[in-house]
Write an enzyme that holds these catalytic residues in place. Structure first.
Site, PDB file in Angstrom:
ATOM      1  N   GLU A  23       4.648   9.204   2.889  1.00 46.32           N
ATOM      2  CA  GLU A  23       3.519   8.335   2.555  1.00 46.32           C
ATOM      3  C   GLU A  23       3.376   7.190   3.551  1.00 46.32           C
ATOM      4  O   GLU A  23       2.273   6.722   3.800  1.00 46.32           O
ATOM      5  CB  GLU A  23       3.677   7.780   1.133  1.00 46.32           C
ATOM      6  CG  GLU A  23       3.694   8.837   0.048  1.00 46.32           C
ATOM      7  CD  GLU A  23       2.413   9.666  -0.018  1.00 46.32           C
ATOM      8  OE1 GLU A  23       1.318   9.102   0.205  1.00 46.32           O
ATOM      9  OE2 GLU A  23       2.503  10.888  -0.281  1.00 46.32           O
ATOM     10  N   HIS A  46       0.826  -1.199   0.000  1.00 46.74           N
ATOM     11  CA  HIS A  46       0.000   0.000   0.000  1.00 46.74           C
ATOM     12  C   HIS A  46       0.876   1.271   0.000  1.00 46.74           C
ATOM     13  O   HIS A  46       0.645   2.204  -0.754  1.00 46.74           O
ATOM     14  CB  HIS A  46      -0.921  -0.047   1.220  1.00 46.74           C
ATOM     15  CG  HIS A  46      -1.921   1.061   1.283  1.00 46.74           C
ATOM     16  ND1 HIS A  46      -2.656   1.331   2.409  1.00 46.74           N
ATOM     17  CD2 HIS A  46      -2.306   1.979   0.369  1.00 46.74           C
ATOM     18  CE1 HIS A  46      -3.460   2.357   2.188  1.00 46.74           C
ATOM     19  NE2 HIS A  46      -3.267   2.777   0.952  1.00 46.74           N
ATOM     20  N   ARG A  74     -38.353  -9.232 -12.998  1.00 47.27           N
ATOM     21  CA  ARG A  74     -38.632 -10.020 -14.199  1.00 47.27           C
ATOM     22  C   ARG A  74     -38.857  -9.145 -15.422  1.00 47.27           C
ATOM     23  O   ARG A  74     -38.542  -9.518 -16.536  1.00 47.27           O
ATOM     24  CB  ARG A  74     -39.859 -10.904 -13.967  1.00 47.27           C
ATOM     25  CG  ARG A  74     -39.537 -12.205 -13.225  1.00 47.27           C
ATOM     26  CD  ARG A  74     -40.757 -12.785 -12.549  1.00 47.27           C
ATOM     27  NE  ARG A  74     -41.887 -12.985 -13.449  1.00 47.27           N
ATOM     28  CZ  ARG A  74     -43.155 -13.044 -13.065  1.00 47.27           C
ATOM     29  NH1 ARG A  74     -43.458 -12.920 -11.783  1.00 47.27           N
ATOM     30  NH2 ARG A  74     -44.110 -13.232 -13.933  1.00 47.27           N
ATOM     31  N   GLU A 118       2.430   1.643  -3.318  1.00 43.82           N
ATOM     32  CA  GLU A 118       1.434   2.116  -4.294  1.00 43.82           C
ATOM     33  C   GLU A 118       1.339   3.651  -4.258  1.00 43.82           C
ATOM     34  O   GLU A 118       1.308   4.311  -5.287  1.00 43.82           O
ATOM     35  CB  GLU A 118       0.081   1.483  -3.980  1.00 43.82           C
ATOM     36  CG  GLU A 118      -1.089   1.994  -4.808  1.00 43.82           C
ATOM     37  CD  GLU A 118      -2.241   2.456  -3.952  1.00 43.82           C
ATOM     38  OE1 GLU A 118      -2.596   3.650  -4.054  1.00 43.82           O
ATOM     39  OE2 GLU A 118      -2.794   1.646  -3.158  1.00 43.82           O
TER      40      GLU A 118
HETATM   41 ZN   LIG Z   1      -4.134   4.618   0.207  1.00 45.22          ZN
END
Ligand SMILES: [Zn+2]
Length: 1098
Positions: A241, A163, A723, A166
């Site tokens: 981050e 993560h 339906r 990323e």
């Molecule tokens: Zn994130």
């Protein structure tokens, strides 16, 4: 960025995804899902791509001018894209030969080629000879081009490496040495999609655009980012981050900061997502086990990588080192471990050329072997797990337990046919309010709302999970028993044939319509294909659903549905010992305990440091902050490719709209190619309603669809809708109208059907509106508790939405109405109503009837129709008949509600580790006159000032602003924010930021292009017709749209400086509403006495 969690449907935060990868989705989503959550910047009003969003207040972005699209008048003419090559004729084989030559030239070999009828596409799978990287190249005539690169990224612990990586690879690369090229792309491209996702076992980087040059620009930035990121050399990205220690003053406190860390604290503050995590990965030291085998289990996946959290457990994230982080990138972000997807109408040869430039730089590696996912072996016996979640101390804690039963269905991936049958079974069990498992659970009175996402087939092994929340301590065991006995009964007795037919029609309709909402179709297909491809299985197979579906249909017709589904229930669920029952217990002390534990750890860290260490840390903190707040130099910014203003069409996107009348009623018609589907909305005026009835509207809408008539119970009614149609939904819509006192307040009934079923569609709308009886007290009671549970969930998960609604309620009437039907006021109303249902049901039932009477009238309604010409003509007689059947009442007295909430600052206190901070004011009241530049500027503020200060250096997951051009309200909001007053200071500094702004032409052009990208957001035909309807309701004319567009295109630096005064209105007289933790609110009120009125809402 979005994390695709393992049980993503449980966690409310990842729905966008969940509903797209699946072959089809349910009409009603299971968990209470905030319809908007986000990507990088959680956009408040992003529609989600389910079939229909129910009870959706204000479904259109009030920030962007509701407009859309194609460029240069080129119209996107097809629901299903057409292929470039439509048959295997001679010319097609010529093309194929040429392709081989090109492929060879760029270092590829063709592995396989197929024509996919279902999406009218030619798909070629290539293998890069040197590295083994696979490339799927899908060609058709869809202008919404999609690219994606995916790596298998199996984590070995819960430190969140995949993560954090990323996030980090998008923070600068070899060719694009900026702080965040990703943000530059957000600012200045025409992307129709731009994001990244972390799954439990893979990481995907998708982009999309309708502009070919723009598309290739995006692809190049992404390829450079994943293969040559700076974050593996620069420690500071990892700190920003991931995580780092922060010390302002060497004598002061030390704290953790980091974007992912804070994002995950938010996730771990939400009971629903905590439940999902516990089901897959109960942390060993805390899992209590009642299995006869006396050992600890990691819930469903004790033995493989799904047992750890790829997103990161906030407690584990600070254990991650920079060395481990770099090593993970080196191992897994390699072409040998990559799969690349292209889709759309661009030149397939150019794709290979572009990619080869990157791939040729690498040698083969063993990554592909190292990243293989080992399956989890099935258990011999079921397991129980108990876990605590943070709750506030209320008197009803006893009734706040959650129970979820989970199964791992198989040792290995299933074939498509079985998967399709299981998906079908899932829809039968849970897909609609009338589905037996869902209905039985809700009617049992054992809990308030459903948890668990049903069938989940996106990972290597499929799972099934279902349960309840709001369960009494004494009823915990009963939930599991009820799930088991209901399934047993269904296996023995089979399903009603009407239910089978309804599910079949819904699924087929959904597959054929292929309506992915605002999500690009090519991306939806990529995720579907990747679900197999990533495990080295056939990537073509998931795209070809037609044959297996027909086969399944034929089997049901021949053998009967029982013969098909009962063995599935028995084999995969009832007789499957790999069952984990999770119980979540509310713990009012947990939040404080977690907080204290973190403090203790930090104090230990501090104690272990010398004075010099601390001084050094304070210096490093300063340095990092300075780095974050220093803008990139212009020459660096220029290296991110961008379009020029000449590439931008000068006219707004035209939606054909013909305004006529049928039986005296205004009918808007949009002649668009819809592949034989007819979309319609019938709109009623709510302004004749009594004020006190407004909060009942959402429940009124639900009752219309889920209560039944004199002749049909609600199950039959639901099945009939399933339906005959593609779905019907009913919801309120409110907005201010610029230049008018009175707000727009409407009730919208939305429906769609195949052209030959239009008569049924209008008949059913009529039944829903006129024949439904408000007599079922027990069902109504369920609606109330479900709505209450949903609102409580929103408070924790989408506090920014709650805060925004509250501020709007203080600033204008439409906002007030919206909050009555979807904010804290609504939650308070629901809590009172829950008691009232028992005491005064007759009164409520009468009120519901009164609402109907004050709404239904031919004299005060409007019809909207989106279809192609021929189907439009055929629909007219049915519309006419429908309108004839409506009462002919004339309402005289319009209600001037003109209500607002009082304007003091408020703090909504909830048990959470993160805050949502909002501040807003009406800038029209401060004298601002609307200009198109406002869209450019507010977008710019969000992408620069707020992004840098609230997210990057503040450590919040998101910080953004919104300008509602209809009411004039300018709103600042933060999302999963560790700060409170500090964030407000950032908001207040916006005016000065604008005044001091220096900007070169490139930057300004990017800001303008990015805004046009928003305004021209990609829309499928039904969305175009719907946007046009909303513009009509809000009095936005074509002339105005053209004027605003000109204003956007001619925005100047002067406009930015002028806007500073408008934004100062928010600083000087703005109202503040936060959803926050009790500690942070206390601290704020100590620093600024009586700043907040405190309201405990959970
Ligand atoms: Zn994130």
């Amino acid at each position: 960025m979005e994390r695709a969690a393992l049980l993503r449907s449980i966690s409310s935060s990842t729905t966008v995804f969940y509903s797209t990868r699946r072959l089809f989705h349910r009409r009603v989503s299971l968990s209470s899902i905030p319809s908007r959550h986000g990507l990088q910047n959680p956009n408040l009003r992003k529609p989600k791509p389910t079939l229909f969003v129910r009870h959706h207040l204000r479904p259109v972005s009030t920030f962007s001018i509701p407009s859309p699209l194609p460029f240069n008048g080129r119209s996107f003419s097809s629901l299903s894209p057409h292929a470039v090559a439509t048959s295997q004729s001679d010319s097609a084989s010529d093309i194929a030969k040429q392709d081989d030559v090109v492929a060879e030239k760029y270092g590829f070999e063709k592995v396989s080629e197929q024509f996919i009828e279902e999406c009218k596409s030619r798909a070629v799978l290539y293998r890069h000879k040197k590295t083994g990287c696979e490339v799927m190249s899908v060609s058709n005539n869809d202008e919404n081009k999609v690219f994606g690169i995916c790596f298998r990224t199996p984590p070995s612990d819960s430190t969140g490496i995949p993560h954090i990586l990323e996030h980090s690879v998008l923070c600068g690369s070899r060719k694009y040495p900026l702080k965040e090229p990703f943000v530059e792309l957000l600012k200045g491209s025409l992307h129709t999609f731009l994001n990244a996702f972390t799954y439990p076992d893979r990481t995907c980087y998708p982009v999309a655009s309708t502009n070919t040059q723009d598309f290739y620009n995006l692809v190049d930035v992404y390829l450079d980012a994943v293969f040559f990121p700076r974050c593996v050399e620069d420690f500071w990205t990892f700190q920003q981050e991931g995580w780092h220690y922060e010390v302002d003053d060497p004598k002061g406190e030390i704290s953790y900061k980091g974007v992912v860390l804070n994002e995950m604290k938010g996730v771990y503050s939400q009971p629903d997502s905590l439940l999902g995590r516990t089901s897959q990965q109960a942390p060993e030291e805390r899992a209590k086990v009642y299995s006869s085998v006396n050992r600890y289990w990691k819930a469903l996946f004790p033995d493989n990588i799904y047992g750890v959290d790829s997103g990161g457990d906030p407690k584990e994230i600070p254990k991650l080192t920079f060395e481990e982080f770099k090593e993970f990138h080196r191992r897994f972000y390699h072409p040998s471990n990559a799969r690349i997807w292209f889709y759309g109408d661009d030149d397939p040869n150019e794709r290979l050329r572009l990619v080869s430039e990157y791939l040729n730089k690498f040698e083969a590696s063993s990554a592909r072997n190292e990243s293989k996912i080992k399956p989890q072996k099935l258990f011999q016996q079921p397991v129980k797990v108990k876990e605590k979640y943070p709750a506030s101390d209320g008197d009803d804690l006893k009734k706040k337990h959650m129970v979820c039963v989970n199964w791992l269905l198989s040792d290995n991936p299933l074939d498509l046919e079985t998967e399709l049958a299981l998906g079908f079974l899932d829809h039968l069990l849970l897909g609609t309010p009338a589905s037996p498992l869902r209905k039985t659970l809700l009617e049992s009175g054992l809990g308030e709302a459903i948890v668990g996402g049903g069938m989940e087939d996106e990972l290597l092994q499929p799972q099934f999970s279902i349960g309840l929340k709001g369960v009494s301590k004494d009823d915990i065991d009963k939930v599991e028993d009820l799930v088991m006995t209901t399934l047993k009964k269904l296996a023995e007795e089979g399903f009603d044939s009407n239910a089978i037919e309804a599910s079949m029609n819904t699924i087929e309709f959904s597959l054929r319509e292929n309506n992915t909402g605002s999500f690009p179709r090519g991306l939806s297909l990529m995720l579907r294909s990747m679900g197999k491809w990533i495990y080295d299985l056939d990537p073509f197979e998931p795209l070809r659903w037609e044959k297996p579906l027909m086969k399944l249909k034929a089997r049901i017709a021949e053998e009967g549905s029982k013969a098909v589904f009962s063995p599935l229930i028995e084999k995969y669920i009832l007789n499957n010992p790999h069952r984990v029952t999770v119980e979540m217990e509310p713990d009012p002390e947990k939040a404080a305990r977690d907080e204290a534990a973190e403090k203790e750890t930090l104090e230990k860290v501090k104690a272990s440091m010398t004075e010099e260490d601390l001084a050094e840390l304070a210096r490093a903190t300063q340095e990092l902050r300075l780095k974050q707040e220093t803008p990139d130099p212009p020459e660096a910014l220029r290296c991110v490719p961008s379009l020029s203003l000449d590439d931008i069409p000068k006219k707004p996107i035209h939606v054909p709209t013909e305004i006529g009348t049928v039986n005296g009623v205004t009918v808007l018609q949009h002649d668009l190619f819809t592949n034989d589907v007819v979309y319609t909305e019938v709109v009623f005026d709510m302004s004749f309603l009594k004020q006190e009835l407004l909060p009942l509207i959402p429940l009124f809408c639900q009752s219309l669809l889920e209560m039944g008539t004199k002749d049909m119970d609600f199950v039959q009614l639901n099945q009939l809708i399933g339906r005959k149609t593609g779905g019907i939904s009913v919801y309120p819509f409110t907005s201010s109208v610029r230049g008018h006192e009175d707000p727009c307040a409407r009730l919208i009934v939305r429906g769609k059907a195949m052209a030959e079923r239009v008569e049924d569609l209008y008949d059913l709308m009529n039944v829903v509106l006129q024949e439904v009886q408000f007599t079922d007290q027990q069902r109504f009671k369920q609606f109330v508790s479900q709505s209450k549970a949903r609102m409580e969930n929103r408070l924790r998960g989408s506090g920014h939405g709650i805060s925004a609604a509250r501020m709007h309620a203080k600033l204008h009437t439409a906002g007030w109405i919206g909050e009555q039907m979807g904010g804290v006021s609504y939650l308070e109303f629901l809590r009172a109503l829950e008691k009232k249902v028992d005491q005064d049901w007759d009164g409520i039932s009468t009120s519901l009837e009164e609402i109907r009477k004050s709404l239904l009238s031919r004299k005060h309604c409007l019809v909207n129709l989106t279809a192609d010409g021929k189907n439009m003509m055929n629909s007219e007689k049915h519309i006419s008949r429908f309108l004839d059947s409506l009462p002919d009442r004339e309402f005289s007295q319009r209600n001037i509600w003109n209500a607002r909430l009082s304007s003091e600052n408020e703090a909504m206190v909830v048990p959470t580790q993160v805050n949502y901070v909002g501040k807003a004011a009406n800038i029209y009241e401060g004298g601002y006159k609307l200009k198109g530049s406002a869209y450019v500027i507010s977008r710019y503020i969000g992408n620069t000032w707020l992004w840098d200060r609230v997210r990057v250096s503040g450590g919040a997951y998101g910080g953004f602003c919104e300008f509602d051009s209809h009411s004039g309200v300018f709103t600042f909001l933060s999302y999963r924010d560790p700060n409170l007053l500090k964030t407000l200071d950032v908001y207040d500094g916006t005016g000065d930021f604008l005044r001091g702004l220096e900007m070169d032409n490139d930057t300004l052009t990017k800001a303008i292009i990015g805004t046009i990208g928003d305004v021209d957001a990609y829309q499928l035909p039904d969305a175009k017709g719907y946007s046009s309807l909303l513009r009509y309701l809000l009095g936005v004319t074509e002339e105005e749209r053209e004027m605003r567009r000109q204003e956007i295109l001619s925005t100047s630096l002067e406009d930015f400086k002028e806007f500073a005064n408008a934004v100062d209105v928010v600083k000087d007289r703005g109202v503040v509403v936060v959803v926050a933790s009790p500690d942070d609110v206390d601290a704020s009120n100590k620093m600024r006495p009586n700043f907040f009125q405190v309201k405990k809402v959970l």
